[in-house]
Design an enzyme around this catalytic site. Structure first.
Site, PDB file in Angstrom:
ATOM      1  N   HIS A  86       4.193 -22.305  12.046  1.00 12.84           N
ATOM      2  CA  HIS A  86       5.085 -22.863  13.065  1.00 12.84           C
ATOM      3  C   HIS A  86       6.073 -23.847  12.425  1.00 12.84           C
ATOM      4  O   HIS A  86       7.285 -23.787  12.667  1.00 12.84           O
ATOM      5  CB  HIS A  86       4.251 -23.547  14.148  1.00 12.84           C
ATOM      6  CG  HIS A  86       5.053 -24.242  15.200  1.00 12.84           C
ATOM      7  ND1 HIS A  86       5.298 -23.699  16.443  1.00 12.84           N
ATOM      8  CD2 HIS A  86       5.690 -25.441  15.187  1.00 12.84           C
ATOM      9  CE1 HIS A  86       6.057 -24.530  17.150  1.00 12.84           C
ATOM     10  NE2 HIS A  86       6.296 -25.604  16.413  1.00 12.84           N
ATOM     11  N   GLU A  87       5.564 -24.724  11.578  1.00 11.63           N
ATOM     12  CA  GLU A  87       6.429 -25.731  10.954  1.00 11.63           C
ATOM     13  C   GLU A  87       7.404 -25.095   9.954  1.00 11.63           C
ATOM     14  O   GLU A  87       8.579 -25.457   9.908  1.00 11.63           O
ATOM     15  CB  GLU A  87       5.582 -26.813  10.272  1.00 11.63           C
ATOM     16  CG  GLU A  87       4.827 -27.706  11.248  1.00 11.63           C
ATOM     17  CD  GLU A  87       5.731 -28.279  12.343  1.00 11.63           C
ATOM     18  OE1 GLU A  87       6.825 -28.771  12.025  1.00 11.63           O
ATOM     19  OE2 GLU A  87       5.354 -28.213  13.522  1.00 11.63           O
ATOM     20  N   HIS A  91      10.302 -23.611  11.771  1.00 11.16           N
ATOM     21  CA  HIS A  91      11.348 -24.588  12.134  1.00 11.16           C
ATOM     22  C   HIS A  91      12.336 -24.755  10.969  1.00 11.16           C
ATOM     23  O   HIS A  91      13.541 -24.836  11.162  1.00 11.16           O
ATOM     24  CB  HIS A  91      10.731 -25.970  12.415  1.00 11.16           C
ATOM     25  CG  HIS A  91      10.232 -26.157  13.823  1.00 11.16           C
ATOM     26  ND1 HIS A  91      10.986 -25.882  14.937  1.00 11.16           N
ATOM     27  CD2 HIS A  91       9.045 -26.637  14.286  1.00 11.16           C
ATOM     28  CE1 HIS A  91      10.285 -26.166  16.035  1.00 11.16           C
ATOM     29  NE2 HIS A  91       9.103 -26.626  15.666  1.00 11.16           N
ATOM     30  N   GLU A 147      11.024 -24.466  20.145  1.00 14.21           N
ATOM     31  CA  GLU A 147       9.563 -24.395  20.054  1.00 14.21           C
ATOM     32  C   GLU A 147       9.068 -22.962  20.203  1.00 14.21           C
ATOM     33  O   GLU A 147       8.182 -22.518  19.475  1.00 14.21           O
ATOM     34  CB  GLU A 147       8.921 -25.288  21.126  1.00 14.21           C
ATOM     35  CG  GLU A 147       8.947 -26.759  20.781  1.00 14.21           C
ATOM     36  CD  GLU A 147       8.295 -27.000  19.431  1.00 14.21           C
ATOM     37  OE1 GLU A 147       7.140 -26.605  19.253  1.00 14.21           O
ATOM     38  OE2 GLU A 147       8.949 -27.563  18.546  1.00 14.21           O
TER      39      GLU A 147
HETATM   40 ZN   LIG Z   1       7.520 -27.228  16.748  1.00 20.72          ZN
END
Ligand SMILES: [Zn+2]
Length: 267
Positions: free
Chosen positions: A138-139, A142, A196
């Protein structure tokens, strides 16, 4: 100032509407407003990362060896090895991994591939390898998607613009202060809901392609939700709200990412 705005306007025309990544299996295709150059954002992020690492080291909190470090770094490296799914230049990024001995339940990947993980996250939530992979995926997503650059670009449009633009002018008076401001924006502004969702989608694909079970996303967010009811809610949740809709959307992605996970294990 007029000149700066003119330069910014030209840059905007050039890069204002683009997608920083390929869609991947999960199909992220939104066009992004990317006004600030990625070189500048990556530089700010690299400086901030170095600052955080040096500070942690001075406080005796930077872990650079041992079984816990080896385990977590190995997961991070497997996840980042899949980053070229979404963009070719990711292989050439100067990836770094910092493990900080701190009870904070948090993790981040700064633009340009600087991964920061606080021990509080895996330790407090007793994360499995698969769950660590999902949160790091997830990071990393980003960073690949340049959400930080997008946040800075949007801030510019809202007229902190000129200040950030002036960070561009090398040697300009007050550059350090402005760089600090930009770095704060980069690290403290929460991502939009849309960002997100994208990081969830792409992160899940990264973890699955790296051979980690994407179903761990469900248990990860359940653990986050449980922890949020405790005395010290995870820092991670201040920028990553955990709710039923997040878990629902992640579940809906399983038919897309499970085949990637299974294929990784057939190799
Ligand atoms: Zn996030």
């Amino acid at each position: 100032m007029k000149k700066l705005l003119a330069i910014a306007a030209v840059t905007f025309v050039a890069t204002g509407c683009a997608s920083s990544t390929r869609p991947g299996a999960v199909g992220v295709t939104r066009q992004q407003t990317l006004w600030v150059s990625s070189e500048k954002v990556d530089k700010i992020a690299a400086d901030s990362y170095l600052q955080m690492a040096v500070q942690a080291k001075m406080q005796g909190k930077l872990i650079t060896q041992g079984p816990e470090y080896d385990r977590l770094k190995a997961i991070a490296m497997r996840v980042k090895a899949q980053a070229n799914t979404f963009r070719d230049d990711a292989d050439a990024w100067h990836w770094q991994f910092a493990l900080i001995n701190d009870p904070k339940i948090n993790a981040a990947c700064a633009p340009g591939g600087k991964i920061i993980l606080y021990t509080g996250l895996p330790r407090t939530l007793h994360l499995t390898d698969d769950e660590v992979a999902v949160v790091l995926g997830h990071e990393v997503a980003h960073a690949l998607r340049e959400h930080g650059r997008e946040k800075l670009s949007q801030a510019m449009l809202k007229n902190t613009a000129v200040q950030i633009a002036s960070v561009a002018a090398p040697g300009a008076a007050g550059t350090v202060g402005l760089a600090n401001q930009a770095s704060q924006l980069l690290f403290t502004l929460p991502n939009s809901r849309q960002n997100e969702v994208e990081a969830d989608q792409m992160g899940l694909e990264l973890a699955a392609r790296a051979g980690f079970d994407p179903r761990a996303a469900i248990t990860l967010w359940q653990k986050m939700a449980t922890a949020s009811q405790g005395k010290a809610p995870p820092e991670f949740l201040s920028t990553h709200p955990s709710d039923a809709s997040r878990i629902e959307s992640l579940s809906a992605l399983m038919p897309t990412v499970m085949p990637l996970y299974e294929a990784a294990h057939r190799r």
